[in-house]
Structure formats: C-alpha cells, structure tokens
Design a protein around this motif. Structure first.
Motif, short mmCIF file in Angstrom:
data_model
loop_
_atom_site.label_atom_id
_atom_site.label_comp_id
_atom_site.label_asym_id
_atom_site.label_seq_id
_atom_site.Cartn_x
_atom_site.Cartn_y
_atom_site.Cartn_z
N GLY A 1 0.81 -1.20 0.00
CA GLY A 1 0.00 0.00 0.00
C GLY A 1 0.84 1.25 0.00
N ARG A 2 0.19 2.37 0.20
CA ARG A 2 0.84 3.68 0.09
C ARG A 2 1.91 3.90 1.14
NH1 ARG A 2 -4.27 4.07 1.25
NH2 ARG A 2 -4.74 4.78 -0.85
N ALA A 3 1.90 3.14 2.22
CA ALA A 3 2.93 3.25 3.24
C ALA A 3 3.99 2.16 3.06
CB ALA A 3 2.32 3.16 4.63
N ASP A 4 4.06 1.58 1.85
CA ASP A 4 4.95 0.45 1.58
C ASP A 4 4.66 -0.70 2.55
OD1 ASP A 4 6.34 1.48 -0.64
OD2 ASP A 4 7.73 2.59 0.63
N ASP A 5 3.38 -0.87 2.87
CA ASP A 5 2.93 -1.90 3.79
C ASP A 5 2.34 -3.07 3.00
OD1 ASP A 5 0.98 0.24 3.22
OD2 ASP A 5 -0.44 -1.04 4.29
N TYR A 6 2.87 -4.26 3.22
CA TYR A 6 2.40 -5.44 2.50
C TYR A 6 1.10 -5.94 3.11
CZ TYR A 6 2.44 -9.92 0.06
OH TYR A 6 2.11 -10.99 -0.73
N HIS A 7 0.15 -6.33 2.24
CA HIS A 7 -1.12 -6.89 2.70
C HIS A 7 -1.75 -7.70 1.58
CE1 HIS A 7 -2.05 -2.79 1.11
NE2 HIS A 7 -2.96 -3.47 0.44
N TYR A 8 -2.68 -8.57 1.94
CA TYR A 8 -3.40 -9.39 0.97
C TYR A 8 -4.72 -8.70 0.57
CZ TYR A 8 -0.40 -13.10 2.94
OH TYR A 8 0.66 -13.84 3.39
N HIS A 9 -5.24 -9.12 -0.61
CA HIS A 9 -6.58 -8.72 -1.03
C HIS A 9 -7.45 -9.94 -1.34
CE1 HIS A 9 -6.65 -4.27 -1.49
NE2 HIS A 9 -5.35 -4.43 -1.54
N ILE A 10 -6.86 -11.11 -1.32
CA ILE A 10 -7.60 -12.37 -1.45
C ILE A 10 -7.12 -13.30 -0.34
CG2 ILE A 10 -7.96 -12.13 -3.94
CD1 ILE A 10 -5.73 -14.15 -4.38
N ALA A 11 -7.76 -14.44 -0.20
CA ALA A 11 -7.40 -15.35 0.88
C ALA A 11 -6.02 -15.96 0.64
CB ALA A 11 -8.44 -16.47 0.99
N PRO A 12 -5.13 -15.90 1.63
CA PRO A 12 -3.78 -16.50 1.49
C PRO A 12 -3.84 -18.00 1.73
CG PRO A 12 -3.99 -15.45 3.63
CD PRO A 12 -5.28 -15.19 2.90
N MET A 13 -4.29 -18.73 0.71
CA MET A 13 -4.52 -20.17 0.85
C MET A 13 -3.24 -20.94 1.16
SD MET A 13 -7.68 -20.58 0.68
CE MET A 13 -7.55 -22.36 0.69
N SER A 14 -2.08 -20.38 0.76
CA SER A 14 -0.82 -21.09 1.00
C SER A 14 -0.56 -21.30 2.49
CB SER A 14 0.34 -20.30 0.39
OG SER A 14 0.46 -19.03 1.01
N LEU A 15 -1.20 -20.53 3.35
CA LEU A 15 -0.95 -20.64 4.79
C LEU A 15 -1.47 -21.95 5.36
CD1 LEU A 15 -1.74 -17.04 6.09
CD2 LEU A 15 0.35 -17.95 5.05
N GLN A 16 -2.37 -22.62 4.64
CA GLN A 16 -2.91 -23.88 5.16
C GLN A 16 -1.83 -24.94 5.33
OE1 GLN A 16 -6.48 -24.91 2.76
NE2 GLN A 16 -7.57 -24.65 4.70
#
Length: 581
Positions: free
Chosen positions: A229-244
């Motif tokens: 994002g605008r603060a160089d902050d990483y985030h998801y916009h869909i479900a992070p399925m890899s975490l399973q």
C-alpha cells in the motif's frame, strides 16, 4: 480539569486531521483552506464549499462562506457521505470517552488462553499473541516468509517495508463476536484498511481497491495474493490459501476483524462447504458462524456478519502503517519479475517495462533511515535517503492504492526513469524535461499558462491524438485530479503551442470543471508529480458528455478504448513556492 483539557485537545487535533483530508478551499475566508471540502448534493446537482459543522437526524450541516447549509445525508455523494459519517462517529466516540480513563490495552497473565490464539501459533515467535478477557492482540512486523511481489502487472511503485504492529499498535481480534443488527457489505464499505488478519500476522484488505475494482482481476496482486500500500505496507486482497500448509487444514487461515474465523475452501475435516451468505459465511453446529475462502469474488469475508465500527471508511480501531517515502503514481506497463532479501534489512526488487529492466535496491541504515537506489536500464543509480519514521503517527492503512502513506514530502526521482529509444513515440516539452521541475509560469503561483508540448514518431495508422495531464493527490482521493485534456487533435499536428486554445477539442478539468487548462496548485508542502500523457489513436473519438457538464477523463478514456495505438508520458514535478521554508 487537567484530564478534561487533555481529552478536549485530542478532540480538536483529531478533527483537524480529519478536515485536513478535505478538498482544498476555493475562496478567501477566515477558515483555513485545509478545513474545506466540496460537498456534492446528488439530488439537486448543487455543490457547496465548506467545512463539516455537525450532523443531526441524518442531516449534514456544512459551514460555508454564507453560513450553514443543511444537506440530507441520503442526498450526498457516496464519498461525502462516508466522510460525514466518519467525522460524526469520531466525535461521538471521543465525547463518550471524555471522562473515561485512557489506558493502553492491558493483557492478562491469568485469563485462559483463547482458542483463537492457536491459529497464529504456526508462525511463532515471529508472530506473537497476547490477550485479555475480550480481545486477542496479534503482533508482527508486517512481512510474510513467503516470496513477495513477483507477478504484479499493475504496480503503484510501492515496495515492502517492515511495519511495527506491536504494543498499542497491535492487531485486535474480538474474542466475543456479536452478530450485527445491520451487517455491512464490503461492496459499499471498508475501502480503506484491513477487514481481516491472516494467521501469519499480515492484514487482509477488501478484495475491491479504493476505485471499486477487483485487485486480483486487474493484476495488482502477486502470486500469493498480496501487494504493498501507500505506506509500503504489504497486505493481501484475497485469501492467502498457502498458509494452510503451515496452520493445517483444520484451523483458520485468519480472523475477520469482527472476531469470526476465516477458513479455507473446505470445512475442517475436508467436507465440502455448504451454501454461503453474501459475506462468504455460514453457520454450522460444530463451528458456529464462520467465513470461508473462495476462488472467486469476494475471495474472503465480503463484509461483516459481526459488529464493527467504521470510521473514515475503515474498521476502527486498527493499527497504523508508517511509510518513509512520498507516494508515487502507477507505472503503466511494468511487471515485477524478482524480489529478494540478500541479507537482513536489505531488499532488491526487479521489474521490466517496455523491454527494459530496472531495479530498486533499498536497505535499513543504523540510524533507522532507509536508503533507496533507483537503478536505470543503463545501470545509472539515483540514491535517496529517507529519514526514519516518526513515532506514534503518520502512515495509515489504506486501500493499497495511491496516497501519502505517512511519508513526509521529500524530493524523489521521477516515477519513470526510462530513456526513449530512437524511433519511439515520444512526448516532450521545450520548457521542462521528463522528470524535471515545471517552471512557475505554468502553475497557479505564476501566470497559469498552459505549457507547450510536442511529440514525434507516431505509429503507422495514427489518425488523431489526445493529451491528458493528471495528478494523484496524497490521501484517500479515489480518482486523480485532472488538469488538462485535449482530444481529436488532427493527425498532422505535432505540437500544442504555449497557451493554445484552438487545437482539438477540450475536456473538463476537475479543479474548476471548465474545458481549459488548470494550473497545478496542490496543497501541502513538498514536491508533487504531474503526469502528461499523449495518446496516438486509430480514429477520432466521440466521448459521452451526457452525464456531466463536458467531457470527463473517464468518458474520454472510455471513448479511446480499443483505439489507442501508443502512448508516451512526460512526468513533471512542482513544489508550491509559497510553502517553501
């Protein structure tokens, strides 16, 4: 008395910061320009310039030059409505706490460990949890362990930086979620900030960006469903399925910020998911109400089954991200091909554009500042050092799109450092080079002249040209500010001279809604970037002007769709003379 005065001071400061996000004022008045906003009444088509005064019985009162104007909340434009509701909610919230004790969240050492904490155990000790009777607090540095950024084809020129989601700035998950009397949909709310938290401590934002577009479908996300994002902050916009793979198929991959868990594509135990409601949730005897990930929109919780507080378009409270750099506009045509962390505190991002390869290498210095090396295709490097982030402020969660991101205004390289090859379709100006500073004569601090521009090497089949000048303001503006639009420029024309008003047809700017050049006059300190784009078109266009008084940028872009043969960009900057120290 000291206690009351302190809270009143907080109230004044908060309202001042809210008002500072309004549109700049357009008249001389005893009220500071940054307190003003242009309010749009959709029912009457009228606009009022003024500051928010108060809201009573679903009516908003705006303090303008001629006194108070009452506008029914239901008649306001959506962005104005959200703005008014956000300020009103903040006022009520602050007033309610006027005589309350203000303390940091206190965690319990004796309370029973909540079941929700187990979802984050797989990522300990990098992700830490603590709790009290009502809330689970989750701490992280905002950076996941999986690869980042690769595959993004619609890029805002933002890169991942660690964030301090710790202490009073930790994520909060309610341990006793309460069903909402009026559930809120993410289709119409929460276009800023997070709506859920992944099990690895990474926030999950609305699947729709702040323009209402599906971030996944338009190429804004990497291979793991995230971006910065605008603060160089990483985030998801869909479900992070890899975490399973880490948490296991029986545990949630995250929690929505209303306190209900978010599971994967299947129920725990591997059974198919039954019918889901509009928010991707349902209730089962074993789990009660919970959300599920899906492969199609909304991908995650599409709103909130539970109670949340929305202020200024986001769930409140939630942590604040802190940026160090100014915001930058999208880099059209760029694709991120590699991202690496050579050593702790050091990062390297590689992207391609128009056949060229560029790099951004950046690192954390001992004094807390960040040094960025912007490497051009020829290997030339522009090095910028950004001072350390201030404590306790700045930043702010966003939609993952444009904005200030808490970065203090500083000079930075032009958004595109790409040399033109011989024979390229190229836009130039005799008064400013690409990446240069626009002379004062072409701004509101000078004579407000429109700059001369020229182009060459148009592709075969070109029948007309168009020119647009726009700027992405810091903050939460959903659309760019448009300063100049000319279209149906004859194919034989290769230049628009100084102050020309005759060539082609004019679209309306967003500054004064007139079909003419509006000189840059952006509020706030620091350098601002303005983007001039020339379009080579396969035919003349007929934009729709029926929905507005004149042709808008959206209407022109829609009319040009399928007819654009090539584009060329000229990036220029300007810093308001009156605001220099």
């Amino acid at each position: 008395m000291r206690r009351i005065n302190g809270v009143l001071l907080v109230l004044v400061c908060c309202l001042g910061s809210i008002a500072a996000q309004a549109h700049p004022g357009g008249y001389e008045h005893d009220m500071a320009p940054e307190m003003l906003r242009i309010w749009h009444n959709q029912a009457t088509g009228q606009t009022v310039t003024g500051a928010f005064s108060h809201m009573r019985k679903d009516t908003v009162y705006v303090q303008g030059k001629r006194g108070l104007t009452a506008i029914p909340l239901s008649q306001l434009a959506p962005s104005d409505k959200r703005f008014a509701q956000g300020i009103s909610a903040r006022i009520h919230q602050l007033n309610a706490s006027l005589f309350a004790e203000v303390t940091e969240p206190q965690t319990s050492t004796t309370a029973k460990r909540p079941a929700a904490a187990a979802a984050f155990d797989a990522f300990a000790p990098k992700v830490k949890t603590r709790w009290d009777e009502r809330t689970l607090y989750v701490e992280s540095d905002g950076l996941p362990d999986h690869p980042l950024m690769v595959g993004i084809t619609s890029w805002q020129q933002q890169v991942p930086l660690p964030q301090s989601y710790t202490g009073s700035n930790a994520w909060r998950v309610p341990l006793r979620p309460v069903p909402a009397a009026n559930p809120l949909s993410a289709k119409t709310h929460f276009f800023r900030g997070a709506i859920a938290l992944a099990a690895n401590g990474i926030p999950i934002f609305n699947a729709l960006n702040n323009r209402g577009a599906d971030s996944f479908l338009i190429g804004e996300l990497d291979e793991f469903g995230g971006h910065c994002g605008r603060a160089d902050d990483y985030h998801y916009h869909i479900a992070p399925m890899s975490l399973q793979k880490m948490v296991g198929p029986d545990k949630p991959i995250g929690y929505a910020l209303d306190g209900y868990p978010l599971y994967g594509l299947l129920e725990p135990g591997g059974k198919p998911v039954g019918k889901l409601d509009a928010f991707n949730g349902h209730e089962t005897p074993a789990l009660g109400y919970h959300y599920h990930a899906t492969k199609t929109y909304p991908y995650i919780n599409g709103g909130f089954h539970g109670e949340v507080t929305e202020i200024e378009g986001q769930v409140d409270p939630q942590p604040r991200a802190q940026g160090v750099r100014p915001d930058t506009p999208p880099l059209r045509g760029a694709k991120i091909t590699a991202f690496a962390q050579p050593k702790p505190g050091s990062y390297a991002l590689t992207y391609t554009i128009q056949g060229f390869t560029c790099k951004i290498n950046y690192r954390l210095e001992a004094d807390g500042s960040y040094t960025f090396d912007y490497v051009s295709p020829e290997g030339k490097t522009v090095t910028i050092n950004y001072p350390s982030r201030p404590r306790g402020g700045g930043g702010g969660q966003g939609s993952g799109q444009r904005g200030a991101g808490g970065g203090r205004p500083q000079e930075h390289p032009a958004p595109e450092i790409i040399p033109a090859k011989p024979g390229d379709f190229q836009l130039t100006s005799s008064v400013v080079a690409n990446g240069g500073s626009l002379p004062v004569d072409y701004t509101c601090d000078g004579s407000s002249s429109s700059p001369p521009v020229a182009w060459k090497s148009a592709p075969a089949g070109t029948k007309a040209f168009a020119v647009i000048m726009h700027h992405y303001p810091p903050g939460e503006a959903e659309e760019p500010h448009v300063y100049w639009m000319i279209y149906n420029i004859p194919v034989a024309t290769k230049t628009v001279p100084l102050n020309d008003r005759a060539i082609g047809e004019r679209g309306v700017n967003t500054v004064n809604r007139r079909a003419q050049y509006a000189p840059p006059c952006s509020q706030g300190p620091g350098k601002k970037w303005y983007i001039l784009t020339v379009y080579a078109l396969s035919d003349e266009v007929k934009p729709d002007s029926s929905v507005s008084r004149g042709v808008t940028r959206d209407a022109l872009l829609a009319a040009m769709k399928g007819k654009i043969l090539a584009t060329s960009v000229l990036n220029v900057s300007y810093e308001r003379q009156s605001q220099k120290p």
